[in-house]
Design a protein around this motif. Structure first.
Motif, PDB file in Angstrom:
ATOM      1  N   GLY A  89      33.782   1.925   9.921  1.00 24.46           N
ATOM      2  CA  GLY A  89      34.424   1.959  11.239  1.00 24.46           C
ATOM      3  C   GLY A  89      34.042   0.752  12.075  1.00 24.46           C
ATOM      4  N   ALA A  90      35.054  -0.023  12.510  1.00 24.70           N
ATOM      5  CA  ALA A  90      34.797  -1.260  13.258  1.00 24.70           C
ATOM      6  C   ALA A  90      35.326  -1.163  14.685  1.00 24.70           C
ATOM      7  CB  ALA A  90      35.407  -2.453  12.532  1.00 24.70           C
ATOM      8  N   PHE A 145      33.290  -1.597   6.980  1.00 23.02           N
ATOM      9  CA  PHE A 145      34.513  -1.175   6.294  1.00 23.02           C
ATOM     10  C   PHE A 145      35.499  -0.666   7.332  1.00 23.02           C
ATOM     11  CE2 PHE A 145      31.397  -0.971   2.963  1.00 23.02           C
ATOM     12  CZ  PHE A 145      32.092  -1.298   1.806  1.00 23.02           C
ATOM     13  N   ASP A 146      36.682  -1.210   7.348  1.00 21.91           N
ATOM     14  CA  ASP A 146      37.736  -0.693   8.223  1.00 21.91           C
ATOM     15  C   ASP A 146      39.069  -1.272   7.747  1.00 21.91           C
ATOM     16  OD1 ASP A 146      39.496  -0.015  10.413  1.00 21.91           O
ATOM     17  OD2 ASP A 146      37.707   0.287  11.648  1.00 21.91           O
ATOM     18  N   SER A 184      41.839  -1.395   9.231  1.00 19.59           N
ATOM     19  CA  SER A 184      42.658  -2.013  10.282  1.00 19.59           C
ATOM     20  C   SER A 184      42.006  -3.234  10.906  1.00 19.59           C
ATOM     21  CB  SER A 184      42.946  -1.003  11.398  1.00 19.59           C
ATOM     22  OG  SER A 184      42.888   0.300  10.971  1.00 19.59           O
ATOM     23  N   GLY A 221      41.161   1.142  16.689  1.00 11.68           N
ATOM     24  CA  GLY A 221      41.213   2.591  16.934  1.00 11.68           C
ATOM     25  C   GLY A 221      41.226   2.880  18.425  1.00 11.68           C
ATOM     26  N   ALA A 257      40.303   2.284  29.041  1.00 16.65           N
ATOM     27  CA  ALA A 257      40.412   1.796  30.418  1.00 16.65           C
ATOM     28  C   ALA A 257      39.425   0.664  30.721  1.00 16.65           C
ATOM     29  CB  ALA A 257      40.203   2.945  31.396  1.00 16.65           C
ATOM     30  N   THR A 295      36.248   0.651  31.372  1.00 12.53           N
ATOM     31  CA  THR A 295      35.210   0.821  32.386  1.00 12.53           C
ATOM     32  C   THR A 295      33.855   1.121  31.760  1.00 12.53           C
ATOM     33  OG1 THR A 295      35.616   3.205  32.667  1.00 12.53           O
ATOM     34  CG2 THR A 295      36.869   1.715  34.067  1.00 12.53           C
ATOM     35  N   GLY A 326      34.741   7.210  14.519  1.00 16.00           N
ATOM     36  CA  GLY A 326      35.356   7.849  15.678  1.00 16.00           C
ATOM     37  C   GLY A 326      35.891   9.228  15.349  1.00 16.00           C
ATOM     38  N   ARG A 376      37.777  10.284  13.206  1.00 16.26           N
ATOM     39  CA  ARG A 376      37.987  10.597  11.770  1.00 16.26           C
ATOM     40  C   ARG A 376      36.672  10.813  11.031  1.00 16.26           C
ATOM     41  NH1 ARG A 376      43.810  10.428  11.399  1.00 16.26           N
ATOM     42  NH2 ARG A 376      44.435   8.985  13.030  1.00 16.26           N
ATOM     43  N   PHE A 391      33.475  12.712   6.557  1.00 15.00           N
ATOM     44  CA  PHE A 391      32.275  12.088   5.983  1.00 15.00           C
ATOM     45  C   PHE A 391      31.031  12.941   6.261  1.00 15.00           C
ATOM     46  CE2 PHE A 391      35.099   8.379   6.878  1.00 15.00           C
ATOM     47  CZ  PHE A 391      35.466   8.177   5.558  1.00 15.00           C
ATOM     48  N   ALA A 402      45.283   3.764  32.173  1.00 15.44           N
ATOM     49  CA  ALA A 402      44.848   4.478  30.971  1.00 15.44           C
ATOM     50  C   ALA A 402      44.244   5.821  31.332  1.00 15.44           C
ATOM     51  CB  ALA A 402      43.806   3.640  30.220  1.00 15.44           C
ATOM     52  N   GLY A 403      44.590   6.836  30.547  1.00 18.32           N
ATOM     53  CA  GLY A 403      43.981   8.134  30.772  1.00 18.32           C
ATOM     54  C   GLY A 403      44.801   9.254  30.181  1.00 18.32           C
ATOM     55  N   HIS A 412      35.141  10.196  26.044  1.00 15.80           N
ATOM     56  CA  HIS A 412      35.679   9.234  27.019  1.00 15.80           C
ATOM     57  C   HIS A 412      34.714   8.062  27.256  1.00 15.80           C
ATOM     58  CE1 HIS A 412      38.786  12.170  28.842  1.00 15.80           C
ATOM     59  NE2 HIS A 412      38.183  12.815  27.867  1.00 15.80           N
ATOM     60  N   LEU A 425      32.997   3.065  24.900  1.00 21.54           N
ATOM     61  CA  LEU A 425      32.727   1.699  25.350  1.00 21.54           C
ATOM     62  C   LEU A 425      31.386   1.682  26.090  1.00 21.54           C
ATOM     63  CD1 LEU A 425      35.215  -0.607  27.260  1.00 21.54           C
ATOM     64  CD2 LEU A 425      32.920  -0.190  28.132  1.00 21.54           C
ATOM     65  N   THR A 426      31.223   2.620  27.000  1.00 25.20           N
ATOM     66  CA  THR A 426      30.024   2.669  27.840  1.00 25.20           C
ATOM     67  C   THR A 426      28.759   2.846  26.993  1.00 25.20           C
ATOM     68  OG1 THR A 426      31.381   3.717  29.542  1.00 25.20           O
ATOM     69  CG2 THR A 426      28.988   3.869  29.811  1.00 25.20           C
TER      70      THR A 426
HETATM   71  C1  LIG Z   1      43.100   6.338  27.215  1.00 28.65           C
HETATM   72  C2  LIG Z   1      41.635   6.114  26.935  1.00 28.65           C
HETATM   73  C3  LIG Z   1      40.834   5.561  27.923  1.00 28.65           C
HETATM   74  C4  LIG Z   1      39.466   5.371  27.698  1.00 28.65           C
HETATM   75  N1  LIG Z   1      38.699   4.756  28.654  1.00 28.65           N
HETATM   76  C5  LIG Z   1      37.373   4.540  28.422  1.00 28.65           C
HETATM   77  C6  LIG Z   1      36.589   3.847  29.383  1.00 28.65           C
HETATM   78  O1  LIG Z   1      37.072   3.381  30.404  1.00 28.65           O
HETATM   79  N2  LIG Z   1      35.256   3.703  29.134  1.00 28.65           N
HETATM   80  C7  LIG Z   1      34.680   4.185  27.990  1.00 28.65           C
HETATM   81  O2  LIG Z   1      33.467   4.075  27.831  1.00 28.65           O
HETATM   82  N3  LIG Z   1      35.429   4.793  27.022  1.00 28.65           N
HETATM   83  C8  LIG Z   1      36.751   4.983  27.217  1.00 28.65           C
HETATM   84  N4  LIG Z   1      37.509   5.618  26.281  1.00 28.65           N
HETATM   85  C9  LIG Z   1      36.853   6.146  25.071  1.00 28.65           C
HETATM   86  C10 LIG Z   1      36.574   5.072  24.048  1.00 28.65           C
HETATM   87  O3  LIG Z   1      37.705   4.253  23.859  1.00 28.65           O
HETATM   88  C11 LIG Z   1      36.168   5.732  22.727  1.00 28.65           C
HETATM   89  O4  LIG Z   1      35.122   6.657  22.948  1.00 28.65           O
HETATM   90  C12 LIG Z   1      35.670   4.663  21.754  1.00 28.65           C
HETATM   91  O5  LIG Z   1      36.674   3.697  21.533  1.00 28.65           O
HETATM   92  C13 LIG Z   1      35.243   5.269  20.437  1.00 28.65           C
HETATM   93  O6  LIG Z   1      34.796   4.200  19.639  1.00 28.65           O
HETATM   94  P1  LIG Z   1      34.493   4.397  18.120  1.00 28.65           P
HETATM   95  O7  LIG Z   1      34.013   3.091  17.598  1.00 28.65           O
HETATM   96  O8  LIG Z   1      33.655   5.604  17.920  1.00 28.65           O
HETATM   97  O9  LIG Z   1      35.915   4.817  17.489  1.00 28.65           O
HETATM   98  P2  LIG Z   1      37.227   3.945  17.218  1.00 28.65           P
HETATM   99  O10 LIG Z   1      37.402   2.860  18.186  1.00 28.65           O
HETATM  100  O11 LIG Z   1      38.341   4.919  17.068  1.00 28.65           O
HETATM  101  O12 LIG Z   1      36.903   3.257  15.825  1.00 28.65           O
HETATM  102  C14 LIG Z   1      36.846   3.996  14.633  1.00 28.65           C
HETATM  103  C15 LIG Z   1      37.285   3.072  13.516  1.00 28.65           C
HETATM  104  O13 LIG Z   1      37.122   3.771  12.274  1.00 28.65           O
HETATM  105  C16 LIG Z   1      38.128   3.336  11.416  1.00 28.65           C
HETATM  106  N5  LIG Z   1      38.310   4.327  10.349  1.00 28.65           N
HETATM  107  C17 LIG Z   1      38.784   5.589  10.468  1.00 28.65           C
HETATM  108  N6  LIG Z   1      38.820   6.172   9.253  1.00 28.65           N
HETATM  109  C18 LIG Z   1      38.348   5.265   8.362  1.00 28.65           C
HETATM  110  C19 LIG Z   1      38.124   5.284   6.955  1.00 28.65           C
HETATM  111  N7  LIG Z   1      38.427   6.363   6.213  1.00 28.65           N
HETATM  112  N8  LIG Z   1      37.618   4.181   6.362  1.00 28.65           N
HETATM  113  C20 LIG Z   1      37.301   3.095   7.100  1.00 28.65           C
HETATM  114  N9  LIG Z   1      37.481   3.014   8.434  1.00 28.65           N
HETATM  115  C21 LIG Z   1      38.000   4.094   9.057  1.00 28.65           C
HETATM  116  C22 LIG Z   1      39.364   3.208  12.315  1.00 28.65           C
HETATM  117  O14 LIG Z   1      40.313   2.325  11.741  1.00 28.65           O
HETATM  118  C23 LIG Z   1      38.756   2.696  13.613  1.00 28.65           C
HETATM  119  O15 LIG Z   1      38.861   1.297  13.723  1.00 28.65           O
HETATM  120  C24 LIG Z   1      38.885   5.788  26.465  1.00 28.65           C
HETATM  121  C25 LIG Z   1      39.702   6.309  25.464  1.00 28.65           C
HETATM  122  C26 LIG Z   1      41.077   6.468  25.683  1.00 28.65           C
HETATM  123  C27 LIG Z   1      41.943   7.010  24.582  1.00 28.65           C
END
Ligand SMILES: Cc1cc2nc3c(=O)[nH]c(=O)nc-3n(C[C@H](O)[C@H](O)[C@H](O)COP(=O)(O)OP(=O)(O)OC[C@H]3O[C@@H](n4cnc5c(N)ncnc54)[C@H](O)[C@@H]3O)c2cc1C
Length: 409
Positions: free
Chosen positions: A8-9, A30-31, A33, A38, A44, A46, A250, A252, A256, A306-307, A375, A378-379
């Motif tokens: 996950g990237a 590994f990712d 995309s 994702g 947003a 923030t 994230g 998904r 795992f 965003a929200g 939510h 990023l933070t």
């Molecule tokens: C509308 C909206 C507004 C938001 N605003 C904020 C904000 O203002 N501040 C804040 O802190 N957070 C905010 N968030 C939340 C934040 O975006 C997420 O919590 C955060 O992006 C999660 O990051 P992550 O790396 O865990 O997951 P993701 O960014 O979803 O990354 C997971 C990665 O795993 C990869 N993946 C999935 N399955 C596989 C597989 N089988 N093999 C390899 N790779 C795989 C995907 O391709 C993806 O790139 C918001 C979210 C949304 C939807």
């Protein structure tokens, strides 16, 4: 030093890679995309270190019936998904009871209180620091009654050390003159900030790490298998062994976790954004509208609105009425906005208690979990990456990880 795999990237995977590479590890991401495609793509932007109040909170019992039946509601349920969602929803409602919600808020506050320190090593880099806009987030209420209803949550934030100022209508207009005069109350959260371009930040971080040896495999991982002296990743049909594997996929991630001995009730809160190109001069900071459940954030390419929360699983079909709600409501708040030129749907990774999973798997200490940041991904990226690196280095993490264990369910 043996290689570590991160699956996950997004914000969590990249921040974990940075922290592990600071410790001298060789890392493969590994990712399929690429970087930041994702939930991390369209958030947003923030840095919401004040957001220790999870969606599962007691107001749910008061608001949910109205939310589910109103066209203006930023909270929706896809009824067809209800049979699959029911176990998650039942836990979510249980987690909204006062004692459990307060425990979740405490667990979130403990992480959020360390979020800025977690980012410090990343933002010390001049190129990455350039994405930070140090303007405090403003959260607005269009009527005094909904502000009054939010007071207990504000009191709980204060108890957890969150600093903020309360504003009246005139203060709000003095801060952001382009806003329509429809907001009666506001909260300005001290020391919050936002990214001018969240994806740009991640891409720049990736380029820097790649220059130091980070590898990116654009492949879908189908299996993670723990062994006595490591763990393997199966991607595109071939199995590769590593000293440790970090699960940062994230929303998904549950598949795992299951392969590594843990059943986690992870689901998704779908969220949307629309972008108004070139409108970023209209506001100087992220502006949230509480009753409508969104932020308007000035970014380098325009204002991103965003929200919303839609409980509806992983279907790619977009709910046009939520996109329309974002468009209609943002224009009501900022009448000078023009026409949005795109919209986006993302899948927040959410456990029913609103607390992420950070820690070792049940089957093996060689598999580390870092997912479910709802939510706040990023933070919480910086502090989550630091915790991942601490676990692998066998250093004491900056806080007790018991509240974040996968085994809590
Ligand atoms: C509308 C909206 C507004 C938001 N605003 C904020 C904000 O203002 N501040 C804040 O802190 N957070 C905010 N968030 C939340 C934040 O975006 C997420 O919590 C955060 O992006 C999660 O990051 P992550 O790396 O865990 O997951 P993701 O960014 O979803 O990354 C997971 C990665 O795993 C990869 N993946 C999935 N399955 C596989 C597989 N089988 N093999 C390899 N790779 C795989 C995907 O391709 C993806 O790139 C918001 C979210 C949304 C939807």
């Amino acid at each position: 030093m043996p290689d570590i795999a991160i699956v996950g990237a997004g914000f969590i995977g990249l921040a974990s890679a940075a922290a592990l590479m600071r410790d001298g590890h060789r890392v493969t991401l590994f990712d399929p995309s690429g970087v930041g495609q994702g939930a991390s793509f369209g958030n947003a932007g923030t840095f919401a270190h004040y957001a220790c109040i999870p969606v599962n909170n007691p107001s749910v019992f008061r608001d949910l019936p109205r939310f589910l039946l109103s066209n203006d509601s930023p909270f929706r349920l896809r009824w067809r998904y209800l049979p699959q969602l029911a176990p998650w929803l039942a836990r979510f409602l249980m987690s909204s009871l006062p004692r459990r919600y307060e425990a979740s808020a405490g667990a979130l506050a403990a992480l959020l209180g360390r979020a800025q320190d977690g980012y410090a090593p990343l933002l010390a880099n001049e190129e990455l620091g350039r994405f930070v806009r140090p303007r405090e987030c403003l959260y607005l209420y269009s009527n005094a009654a909904s502000f009054d209803a939010a007071r207990p949550a504000l009191d709980l934030r204060r108890k957890h050390g969150v600093a903020f100022d309360l504003l009246a209508g005139d203060d709000i207009r003095a801060l952001e003159p382009s806003l329509a005069p429809i907001f009666e109350r506001g909260v300005l959260f001290s020391d919050s900030w936002h990214f001018s371009n969240p994806l740009g930040f991640l891409e720049t971080l990736y380029e820097q790490l790649a220059a130091q040896g980070l590898k990116l495999e654009r492949a879908t991982v189908s299996a993670v298998q723990p062994y006595a002296d490591g763990a393997s990743v199966t991607a595109d049909g071939s199995e590769r062994r590593f000293s440790h594997v970090v699960i940062a996929t994230g929303a998904r991630s549950a598949q795992f976790a299951r392969q590594c001995g843990d059943t986690v009730p992870l689901d998704t809160e779908r969220g949307y954004h629309v972008r108004y190109p070139g409108a970023q001069q209209l506001i100087s900071r992220p502006v949230g509208w509480a009753e409508r459940g969104f932020y308007m954030t000035p970014m380098s390419d325009g204002i991103r609105v965003a929200g919303t929360v839609e409980l509806g699983g992983f279907s790619d079909t977009r709910n046009r009425s939520l996109i329309d709600l974002l468009t209609f409501s943002s224009k009501r708040a900022l009448p000078a906005l023009g026409t949005p030129d795109n919209d986006w749907l993302g899948f927040r990774p959410t456990l029913p208690d609103g607390v992420p999973v950070l820690g070792r798997s049940r089957a093996s200490e060689r598999v580390i979990y870092a997912f479910g940041h709802q939510h706040l991904g990023l933070t919480l990226a910086g502090v989550s990456g630091r915790i991942v690196a601490d676990l692998i280095a066998r250093r004491a993490p900056p806080l007790d990880l018991a509240p974040y264990a996968a085994t809590r369910f």
